[in-house]
Enzyme design. Structure first.
Site, mmCIF file in Angstrom:
data_model
loop_
_atom_site.group_PDB
_atom_site.id
_atom_site.type_symbol
_atom_site.label_atom_id
_atom_site.label_comp_id
_atom_site.label_asym_id
_atom_site.label_seq_id
_atom_site.Cartn_x
_atom_site.Cartn_y
_atom_site.Cartn_z
ATOM 1 N N GLY A 246 23.552 27.578 -2.660
ATOM 2 C CA GLY A 246 24.199 28.459 -3.897
ATOM 3 C C GLY A 246 23.970 27.789 -5.131
ATOM 4 N N GLY A 247 23.811 28.822 -6.066
ATOM 5 C CA GLY A 247 23.804 28.337 -7.719
ATOM 6 C C GLY A 247 22.614 27.236 -7.589
ATOM 7 N N ASP A 248 22.969 25.948 -8.143
ATOM 8 C CA ASP A 248 21.911 25.171 -8.406
ATOM 9 C C ASP A 248 22.096 23.966 -7.366
ATOM 10 O OD1 ASP A 248 24.332 23.864 -9.072
ATOM 11 O OD2 ASP A 248 23.330 22.950 -10.986
ATOM 12 N N GLU A 249 22.591 24.185 -6.141
ATOM 13 C CA GLU A 249 22.689 23.520 -5.165
ATOM 14 C C GLU A 249 21.853 23.628 -3.755
ATOM 15 O OE1 GLU A 249 27.727 23.060 -5.713
ATOM 16 O OE2 GLU A 249 27.007 24.172 -4.158
#
Length: 324
Positions: A246-249
């Site tokens: 998710g996101g930048d993970e």
């Protein structure tokens, strides 16, 4: 003696008459059967054919000619091999051989035929063997039903099903597996009691991604995430599992991997991201990453504990100077 001779003289013609009558009935029956078969083939709405042992057509009906786009004379000059899709030929030949040898008497096969135009058409072949009085093989009789429309609908349905399954398992932006699939794979390793090897989980978080996203926009951020996903996928082992959480993970599972090699892999990922200079509208953005590494074995912790420890390890690395 006179009576006996007279009786014998009468029996001869009577016997001949009986035999002739029986022969006439048999011939009439055969002609009726032949006429019935001829009419059945002529007026059938599905393709029908008689095929010789060598694969040549003996007789074909109008429906088969229409289906394959040949005239009857053109089709009779060919063999069934000439109008069978190459990928389906071996299976059909093998089954025909079994019928000819009497190991089976009939079979049904969905196969592709080649029309005269070169187009491919799906059909359902039902084939039986014809055997003589001595049980010797004579020829094949086949029914060939056009199932092209149904088959293409099935193929489209299967393609759609596979696409939906892929979407359910993968991240739409990067093509990596998603968080749900990552959890499934991690639980599989955690719950496999038969596996005694050590595994490693990694939690990777991009540094300075928010600066890019806020200043250049989400389109730039999305493009960077896709590029990072491609780069990371090329730096791991064939059996390793990488996911966008998710996101930048990003999450990484390294099955059957001691800690030292895992740390080297993690460092390779960090170095790869650190050397990335992302350009957008003339501006160059330097991106970094922090990564947390947690070894585990089957039964050593729950998935929630594993993710929490990896998350803590990642943010510890971030707080201690990032890019580590």
């Amino acid at each position: 003696q006179i009576l006996v001779a007279t009786a014998l003289a009468l029996i001869g013609p009577l016997l001949v008459a009986v035999l002739m009558n029986q022969r006439d009935r048999v011939m009439r029956h055969l002609r009726e059967n032949e006429r019935t078969l001829r009419d059945a083939m002529e007026y059938s709405s599905i393709g029908m054919a008689l095929i010789a042992a060598d694969g040549t057509w003996i007789k074909v009906n109008p429906a088969l000619c229409r289906m394959l786009g040949y005239s009857a004379d053109e089709l009779l000059a060919l063999t069934f091999r000439d109008v069978t899709h190459p990928d389906d030929l071996a299976a059909d030949i093998a089954l025909k051989q079994q019928v000819a040898e009497g190991r089976i008497t009939h079979y049904t096969l969905e196969k592709r035929y080649l029309r005269k135009s070169g187009a491919v058409i799906w059909a359902n072949l039902s084939l039986s063997g014809v055997y003589g009085a001595d049980n010797q093989f004579v020829n094949f009789v086949s029914q060939i039903e056009d199932i092209d429309e149904r088959k293409h609908a099935e193929i489209e349905r299967l393609q759609l099903q596979r696409e939906l399954e892929h979407r359910a398992r993968h991240d739409a932006l990067t093509g990596l597996i998603n968080r749900q699939t990552f959890e499934f794979e991690a639980r599989r390793l955690l719950e496999n009691a038969d596996c005694k090897q050590q595994h490693v989980a990694c939690f990777l978080d991009l540094d300075r991604f928010k600066i890019l996203n806020d200043s250049a926009g989400h389109a730039a951020g999305d493009l960077l995430l896709r590029e990072i996903a491609t780069q990371l996928s090329g730096k791991i082992r064939a059996n390793d599992i990488i996911a966008r959480l998710g996101g930048d993970e990003f999450g990484l599972l390294l099955p059957d991997c001691p800690l030292d090699p895992a740390c080297r892999i993690a460092q390779t990922l960090i170095d790869t991201i650190n050397t990335t200079h992302f350009t957008w509208n003339g501006r160059v953005f330097e991106i970094g990453a922090s990564i947390g590494v947690v070894p585990f074995t089957a039964g050593s912790m729950t998935f929630a504990e594993l993710l929490s420890r990896a998350d803590v390890a990642c943010y510890t690395a971030k707080n201690e100077g990032r890019n580590r």
